[in-house]
Design a protein around this motif. Structure first.
Motif, short mmCIF file in Angstrom:
data_model
loop_
_atom_site.label_atom_id
_atom_site.label_comp_id
_atom_site.label_asym_id
_atom_site.label_seq_id
_atom_site.Cartn_x
_atom_site.Cartn_y
_atom_site.Cartn_z
N ALA A 163 -12.18 13.90 -11.43
CA ALA A 163 -12.04 14.81 -10.25
C ALA A 163 -13.39 14.63 -9.31
O ALA A 163 -12.84 14.44 -8.03
CB ALA A 163 -12.27 16.32 -10.79
N LEU A 164 -14.28 14.04 -9.91
CA LEU A 164 -15.47 13.56 -8.85
C LEU A 164 -15.07 12.31 -8.21
O LEU A 164 -15.25 12.18 -6.89
CB LEU A 164 -16.57 13.13 -9.51
N LEU A 165 -14.29 11.54 -8.89
CA LEU A 165 -13.88 10.22 -7.98
C LEU A 165 -12.75 10.37 -7.18
O LEU A 165 -12.76 9.64 -5.94
CB LEU A 165 -13.40 9.10 -8.96
N GLN A 166 -12.04 11.30 -7.56
CA GLN A 166 -11.00 11.78 -6.44
C GLN A 166 -11.37 12.43 -5.35
O GLN A 166 -10.97 12.16 -4.25
CB GLN A 166 -9.73 12.96 -6.99
N GLN A 167 -12.75 13.27 -5.55
CA GLN A 167 -13.36 13.80 -4.14
C GLN A 167 -13.92 12.62 -3.36
O GLN A 167 -13.63 12.80 -2.24
CB GLN A 167 -14.26 14.77 -4.90
N ARG B 94 -4.48 6.92 -12.94
CA ARG B 94 -5.52 7.76 -12.24
C ARG B 94 -5.86 7.24 -10.79
O ARG B 94 -5.67 7.79 -9.88
CB ARG B 94 -6.67 7.71 -13.00
N SER B 95 -6.01 5.84 -10.90
CA SER B 95 -6.23 5.12 -9.54
C SER B 95 -5.07 5.33 -8.39
O SER B 95 -5.25 5.51 -7.20
CB SER B 95 -6.88 3.76 -9.55
N LEU B 181 1.06 4.85 5.97
CA LEU B 181 0.05 4.42 5.23
C LEU B 181 -0.24 2.82 5.62
O LEU B 181 0.62 2.12 6.09
CB LEU B 181 0.65 4.03 3.63
N ASP B 182 -1.69 2.66 5.85
CA ASP B 182 -1.88 1.30 6.35
C ASP B 182 -1.62 0.19 5.59
O ASP B 182 -1.58 0.46 4.37
CB ASP B 182 -3.39 1.34 6.70
N PRO B 183 -1.39 -0.88 6.16
CA PRO B 183 -0.63 -1.99 5.38
C PRO B 183 -1.88 -2.38 4.42
O PRO B 183 -1.57 -2.70 3.27
CB PRO B 183 -0.46 -3.33 6.24
N GLN B 184 -3.18 -2.42 4.57
CA GLN B 184 -4.26 -2.56 3.80
C GLN B 184 -4.06 -1.70 2.72
O GLN B 184 -4.54 -2.09 1.35
CB GLN B 184 -5.57 -2.49 4.42
N LEU B 185 -3.67 -0.49 2.67
CA LEU B 185 -3.60 0.50 1.51
C LEU B 185 -2.58 0.28 0.65
O LEU B 185 -2.57 0.41 -0.38
CB LEU B 185 -4.07 1.71 1.96
N VAL B 186 -1.54 -0.04 1.47
CA VAL B 186 -0.18 -0.69 0.54
C VAL B 186 -0.53 -1.69 -0.43
O VAL B 186 -0.23 -1.56 -1.58
CB VAL B 186 0.95 -1.00 1.76
N THR B 187 -1.48 -2.68 0.09
CA THR B 187 -1.74 -3.82 -0.71
C THR B 187 -2.61 -3.00 -1.88
O THR B 187 -2.38 -3.58 -3.21
CB THR B 187 -2.35 -4.73 -0.19
N THR B 188 -3.32 -2.25 -1.56
CA THR B 188 -4.34 -1.66 -2.83
C THR B 188 -3.30 -0.92 -3.86
O THR B 188 -3.34 -1.12 -4.94
CB THR B 188 -5.45 -0.82 -2.14
N MET B 189 -2.27 0.06 -3.27
CA MET B 189 -1.67 0.56 -4.23
C MET B 189 -0.65 -0.29 -4.92
O MET B 189 -0.45 -0.10 -5.80
CB MET B 189 -0.80 1.61 -3.07
N GLU B 190 0.02 -1.45 -4.16
CA GLU B 190 0.87 -2.10 -4.78
C GLU B 190 0.06 -3.16 -5.92
O GLU B 190 0.48 -3.28 -6.91
CB GLU B 190 1.21 -3.47 -3.81
N ALA B 191 -1.42 -3.21 -5.81
CA ALA B 191 -1.97 -3.76 -6.69
C ALA B 191 -2.03 -3.00 -8.04
O ALA B 191 -2.04 -3.46 -9.08
CB ALA B 191 -3.53 -4.19 -6.46
N ARG B 192 -2.03 -1.57 -7.83
CA ARG B 192 -1.83 -0.74 -9.02
C ARG B 192 -0.56 -0.79 -9.73
O ARG B 192 -0.47 -1.02 -11.05
CB ARG B 192 -1.87 0.58 -8.51
#
Lengths: 308, 308, 308, 308, 308
Positions: A163-167, B94-95, B181-192
């Protein structure tokens, strides 16, 4: 964790603090007593001489060596992996603080009040993880880091560290949307949060998954049988020295076994466990120092050789 | 997975649940019976005394120790790697949830209905992987996470976890193209998603590639020959105790061997296997908590010391 | 790779398929025959009694145990690393396909014809690597994936897998320059290509760098001398059983040695080698499924317990 | 590196090339000669019978086994890590070349002349690292890759591989500033340079940090004492066979020790060292093939079983 | 760190520098003296013959072998991990310098004065970490790298290396905000700072977390008891040679133990510790060379075989 120099000479034999001796004393005493009985009776029970040569000992000893060596390595690997995970938390939180302090664009709103909670959320996460692993109450530490209001909201969640990391992630998202943080640097900062998430999950993994129970069972059984058969194998050649030698052998085998039990789950509060209190102080100190604060907590000191 | 404290003293010898004893009982019984026969006959078969000294045992024992030690480590490494892969799934999911909840730009369309299926696709993927590894039917769990319609489409694919991750990727692509969603964050999410793909492939690897069969064969053969020759080597010095000692040695060797067989493929439902059901509940709970839901599943509890 | 359940009881001793026995039979036969001769002559050659006590065996046995244990671990590590590299190819190719299918912007030109060759280039790369490692002809598999024209151009290159990945990179570059793929996602996709490049180089490394020859030599020599001296050490105490025990010891030592030789380079087509054919089918199936195709290849099945 | 099939049967005992025998011959000869003297004198020196039982050998043997096993693993791990680092250089340079060839925007200036030096800078770096590790002169190889002018400038620097990578980075920076390469792809390409930097530093680490000298000393001393005491322990039971058995034991112990010495620093030019020449040819070939060149160097071939 | 070739032949026995002999001499002398007393008295104390057979030695030896082997590996792993961390600092700092020198956009302000302090901050961080690990004063080295003013500000912080990295991060942030560095390249450069942060935390981890004290205690106790019982077990068969053999065995066991103690915390200034001075010179040289400076420090040379 025991922090002391290695004692020398005879002093070595009188150290109790940090030794596994106390925890194996009952089994050891029974074993030695049994050896005394066998010695006195010369191995004769009910008019029947129980004669065991050394052959079984080298045969069972082979299996025992494999068990002990394996379990010992497995337990220490878990201990050291636990320490590495907390070491990663130390550097991930320092890099997190550097990110918060260095890479923001100046926005319209004054940014002072916003940075501190973002940095301290990670300190709170470390405290929360420690309390979760040890089954203690995190409230006091969390309130010191984040204030009553935030803590009340966060502690409604089952998994407080998450929860803290999500915050913290929510804060990053706010900075992203207000243009104070470039999306590229959001990815960098989010990578820190992902590392911390991985550390927390790694600690949960070690704490919740013991070495398979069947190993523990096989090892205990073999070690006990070995040590209780031993007097019969030694009494004919060692005579009066039998209990002494049985005691020495049992001390090393039971000791190695008990030590494995102790460090297998290294997040508790036994003497040889990891000093999570001290590590949390280190993390909090680093974060507050990065914020420019100067009234830092005192560095953790061992008490009677023990750092908790 | 067996979850229980270590029993002490004599209780140790009466624990059956989690022990490998049941699975080796037939071979053990035959071995001990054979030792009884040899003891009664004093090693004389057909008027011919079969005399084996201890020499062969230390020679074959050398090879046996190498086999057992190696196989034991290899099997445990597979067990622990399996656990690590599921631990990675815990933190990757979680991430992933943090990403979905924190980094979207507010778009024109209301975003409520879109976030939940994106988050729950990963919970469904964990369930699907578990059912695939255990050869059970995933439908019920998937429907609970994603609804009938989506599940019907996804379950036409041969590799359901991959299909679910591809669907999540499709959602990311939609957000990318609509500017949410910014393309930079798409790369982060795709990494997940790539991490989850790697976890699934890692589990498939462990489940589909056993330790080379020739090892298993060599080990079984050597252990059996060793234990069945043993009575001849012991009968002249241990006399009536021979079956007891043979039983003890065979118990440790057969037990270590059977334990290796059990944990080599750790994704099944035997007692010492990994608790995939509980891990899936953990993942689903984390994801639903990240969504802000409060009617979470009950935390998994061991039943008669066993967590499935 | 041998895929079969562990045989039980006596059946264990009659399994040949997957056993190393056939490959060590000549040396084993010579060794046992020699033991028979020594037994018949009671160790007397040319009127001279060759008397060897057990002492040398425990001394040489020490070195032998180190060699065998070391070589065994080193060979298995290479086997398992080879398997891991192919497992990485499985998930890297799945993530590659997800990238191609999900993150493109819709351009002016119809994009149907472009996606399939990009996805299938990776399937072709897996086939090309397999054929390169096994020294077989890749043409047929490549043509099925990419068509005659492309294959003709690619096969002019010395390193075909690298050429295929460069071609995929060229496609990414085209999408980048035409604006169909954001540069951020080009970096993600290029990361997949870099992983595949690393897998290919890892396989080349294992295939081209054996365990240092001097180890193999020392091990063979020590094992042979040990087993051929053995009859002299046993004949005085075991008499007629000598050839049997020598055979057993030699079977385990030569067997462990031969097994190390076999799995040290795990990419061939021997019985205990990795099933590269099946892995390539898995990769091709995953990629074609990601493209939405439904006429997929049949899942690979072991033939007489063997998956190639 | 020795590249040859395993010899069979008696041929095994006459292989010299790649064996460690030549390097341990002097010590071995002295040891055997000493054993002959002890055998002739029946262990009696100056009218005093030196009687050593086998007990000390099993006691010292215990320590020796730990030393030899440990040192052996440590040396091989260094060898294999060295090989892995060069394997990483192979794939990092291939991915570097793919980057240069695929992801540039077409600029105003003709881009032909610029790409080749960028690609070949990495080939030159590999050559420079090899020559640095072996203490040889890199000029000729560098000039072939980059031309006289560049080489003259670069070789003024103390660390030539680092200078070459910095020059490649300068080229990336130029492309970045001229808009020919998107900043995202500059980060990808810089990641390749960072990998190569890490490989070079890893090789320097292995080459400059031996296994702690105290280990080597303890091991040598224990092995020598063990082997020179051995004749006294064997002469009473083995009589005339003593020198033979001493020779065998010493051969394995000294051989294992010498082999550790040889592969501990695997970048030299001894027979069991890594084939850096061949690896550099592989790298250069891959890069020139990526540039589309067809007059490639011949693939490296072993000469009298040795690849340098 | 000891840097010398392996001595040959008899010279081997007279090397003192780098040997662990000096540190174990007291215990060894007491042990041998005790053995002399036992030998003279033929094991008879107070008219009572203390008779110990070899059986206890093989039993305790089993546990001892596990302890020594385990502790030895654990200590060496810490040593080698320490070396790897400093190797990472070498390449992270080289890549950092390449980033500073290559990827800046030319801004309005002259950029000469800004680049040097950014590069040298990393050299200063290496010096600061070394002094922190060794408990020495970092001021002189820091002033040479950064000048009085900066150093005064930085040294107010408790964790100086972290402060220096935060300062470097502040510089990156300035370049980001002034547009001299693209945000993508800020992430790349920040990744270097995160690596350095991780190296520093890794070194702190090794320095602050010893191998659990209970292991050290069990090992010392077992080794001492073993060696002091030994004369009783040997005197009846070895007679006058007893003290010699006891001395040899004790030398190897105490030596292995002492060596573990020495390299367990490898950042000190004992003979077998890591050469942090030399590594810092290497880092500073690399950075100054990257800046184009030519008056570089002299390469570190061992003094009497020792590199500090």
């Amino acid at each position: 964790m025991i922090v002391r120099d290695r004692p020398h000479g005879l002093a070595l034999f009188f150290v109790m603090r940090g030794s596994v001796l106390p925890s194996i004393l009952p089994a050891l005493a029974v074993n030695v007593l049994f050896a005394v009985v066998v010695t006195v009776l010369h191995g004769v029970f009910l008019d029947h001489k129980i004669e065991v040569t050394t052959a079984p000992f080298s045969l069972i000893g082979l299996a025992l060596a494999i068990f002990l060596g394996f379990r010992n390595s497995a337990a220490y690997d878990r201990y050291w992996e636990g320490r590495k995970l907390w070491g990663e938390m130390v550097h991930a939180s320092r890099s997190w603080a550097r990110g918060v302090m260095c890479y923001l664009h100046s926005g319209d709103a004054p940014d002072g009040p916003r940075r501190r909670p973002m940095v301290m959320a990670v300190a709170a996460m470390a405290h929360a993880l420690r309390h979760q692993l040890r089954g203690t109450d995190a409230r006091e530490d969390l309130v010191r880091c984040l204030g009553e209001e935030t803590v009340a909201r966060v502690m409604e969640r089952r998994n407080v560290p998450a929860a803290l990391l999500q915050q913290a992630g929510q804060g990053l998202g706010d900075w992203l949307r207000s243009g104070r943080l470039d999306p590229q640097l959001v990815t960098t900062m989010e990578a820190r949060l992902a590392e911390l998430t991985a550390c927390a999950a790694g600690c949960e993994r070690i704490a919740s998954t013991p070495i398979p129970f069947a190993y523990t069972l096989l090892l205990h059984r073999t070690a006990y049988i070995y040590c209780f058969l031993l007097p019969f194998g030694l009494v004919d050649t060692l005579h009066g020295l039998t209990p002494l030698v049985v005691g020495l052998v049992a001390y090393t085998f039971f000791g190695l076994d008990a030590l494995g039990d102790e460090i297998e789950d290294p997040f508790g509060t036994q003497l040889n466990h990891l000093p999570l209190d001290a590590l949390c102080v280190t993390i909090e100190t680093s974060l507050r120092e990065a914020l420019g604060e100067t009234d830092l907590p005192a560095p953790p000191q061992p008490e009677r050789y023990v750092l908790t």
